[in-house]
Scaffold this active site. Structure first.
Site, PDB file in Angstrom:
ATOM      1  N   LYS A 132       0.851  -1.197   0.000  1.00  0.00           N
ATOM      2  CA  LYS A 132       0.000   0.000   0.000  1.00  0.00           C
ATOM      3  C   LYS A 132       0.881   1.239   0.000  1.00  0.00           C
ATOM      4  O   LYS A 132       1.885   1.284   0.716  1.00  0.00           O
ATOM      5  CB  LYS A 132      -0.915   0.013   1.225  1.00  0.00           C
ATOM      6  CG  LYS A 132      -1.772   1.282   1.333  1.00  0.00           C
ATOM      7  CD  LYS A 132      -2.895   1.146   2.331  1.00  0.00           C
ATOM      8  CE  LYS A 132      -2.514   1.324   3.766  1.00  0.00           C
ATOM      9  NZ  LYS A 132      -1.887   2.632   4.101  1.00  0.00           N
ATOM     10  N   GLU A 201      -9.402   7.265   3.859  1.00  0.00           N
ATOM     11  CA  GLU A 201      -9.262   7.573   5.286  1.00  0.00           C
ATOM     12  C   GLU A 201      -9.685   9.010   5.582  1.00  0.00           C
ATOM     13  O   GLU A 201      -9.278   9.955   4.893  1.00  0.00           O
ATOM     14  CB  GLU A 201      -7.809   7.364   5.743  1.00  0.00           C
ATOM     15  CG  GLU A 201      -7.638   7.721   7.219  1.00  0.00           C
ATOM     16  CD  GLU A 201      -6.309   7.284   7.830  1.00  0.00           C
ATOM     17  OE1 GLU A 201      -5.500   6.638   7.135  1.00  0.00           O
ATOM     18  OE2 GLU A 201      -6.105   7.583   9.025  1.00  0.00           O
TER      19      GLU A 201
HETATM   20  O1  KIV Z   1      -1.056   2.292   8.735  1.00  0.00           O
HETATM   21  C1  KIV Z   1      -2.262   2.062   8.880  1.00  0.00           C
HETATM   22  O2  KIV Z   1      -2.718   1.556   9.913  1.00  0.00           O
HETATM   23  C2  KIV Z   1      -3.165   2.429   7.799  1.00  0.00           C
HETATM   24  C3  KIV Z   1      -4.625   2.266   8.048  1.00  0.00           C
HETATM   25  C4  KIV Z   1      -5.101   3.393   8.854  1.00  0.00           C
HETATM   26  C5  KIV Z   1      -5.401   2.106   6.812  1.00  0.00           C
HETATM   27  O3  KIV Z   1      -2.738   2.864   6.783  1.00  0.00           O
END
Ligand code: KIV
Length: 303
Positions: A132, A201
């Site tokens: 991600k 988010e």
């Molecule tokens: O790092 C994390 O926990 C996240 C979530 C808030 C989606 O990116």
């Protein structure tokens, strides 16, 4: 240490949930079918195993690890090595959930070459199924580059914690019409570039609902209302383990802090008052050895 193992041939995860590995196409199918994706962050073996066995569909080794586990002030300090270390632990626990690892700040900002190399490490060395990255249209070319390199990418827009300094803190995003349109365009750009899912988010519910309706890939919301294709929470928020007030969007499902504090105080008292360990919690010499010892040193043993 008491360690149990997965039973050989274990056939199910949560009660009634078949142990079928969640894959990229399975997530896409969940969106098509309107089946909501339950996602959670996790950072270590035992909690990942509990989450996986509870039937959580997607586990994210988020860079929130920096704050909730490693005690950093924000997510910017965490390194590739730390992300790799924790992703490996989670990968050892997860049997069913789709496993995503966050690319930490700095690991994809200098060049796409760096980004590919670091993303490959998270997949090849640590066992993630996807990575991600944070950012919208400005990351589209990078998402395309990673996708071309066979690296599944989850996007992340709205409140992006790695931009804490440019955002001036952690604030809800997308509240003006311009910002609404910009985030809508961001989501489209990420999808066009090949993102397999998009984390939304800290944005208004109405914006998340619009993005979700227009998006061909699953949206996974955190502080983005109920219309997203999935929901994600930070493990330590769920269990009141952050030592800080919970955000409005979060939901505390159990008071882990009170649970641990109570058990720890009980342990401390039991040790202080010699209630622990009891005889039943002690090992004993075999009868034969006891008899030999008694015969050899009757007085010493009595003492
Ligand atoms: O790092 C994390 O926990 C996240 C979530 C808030 C989606 O990116």
């Amino acid at each position: 240490m008491s360690v149990t193992h997965f039973p050989a041939g274990a056939g199910s995860s949560a009660v009634g949930t078949p142990l079928t590995k969640v894959t990229m196409p399975a997530l896409a199918e969940m969106k098509r079918q309107g089946t909501t994706i339950a996602a959670l962050t996790a950072y270590d073996y035992p909690t990942s195993r509990l989450a996986d066995e509870a039937g959580i569909d997607l586990i994210l080794v988020g860079d929130s690890l920096a704050m909730v586990v490693l005690g950093y002030e924000n997510t910017l300090s965490i390194t590739m090595d730390e992300m790799l270390h924790h992703t490996r632990a989670v990968a050892r626990a997860v049997r069913r959930a789709f496993l995503v690892a966050d690319m930490p700040y700095g690991s994809y900002h200098a060049s796409s070459r760096d980004a590919v190399r670091n993303a490959v490490r998270l997949i090849k060395e640590a066992g993630a199924q996807a990575v991600k990255i944070e950012g919208g249209s400005s990351r589209a070319r990078l998402v395309q580059r990673l996708t071309d390199a066979e690296i599944p990418v989850v996007g992340h827009i709205g409140l992006t914690p790695q931009s804490v300094h440019s955002m001036g803190g952690y604030h809800v995003q997308g509240r003006s019409l311009e910002a609404f349109d910009r985030l809508l365009a961001d989501a489209r750009a990420l999808e066009d570039a090949g993102a397999i899912a998009i984390v939304l988010e800290g944005i208004p519910r109405e914006l998340a609902a619009t993005i979700t309706a227009q998006s061909g890939v699953p949206t996974i919301g955190i502080g983005a209302g109920p219309e997203c294709d999935g929901q994600i929470l930070v493990f330590h928020d769920l269990f009141n383990l952050t030592f800080s007030p919970t955000a409005k969007f979060s939901h505390q499902y159990a008071d882990g802090a009170a649970f641990f504090a109570g058990a720890l105080a009980q342990y401390r008292d039991d040790v202080a008052t010699h209630r622990f360990p009891s005889d039943a919690e002690s090992y004993h010499l075999p009868r034969r050895v006891m008899a030999e010892l008694e015969a050899a040193q009757p007085r010493a043993r009595k003492a």
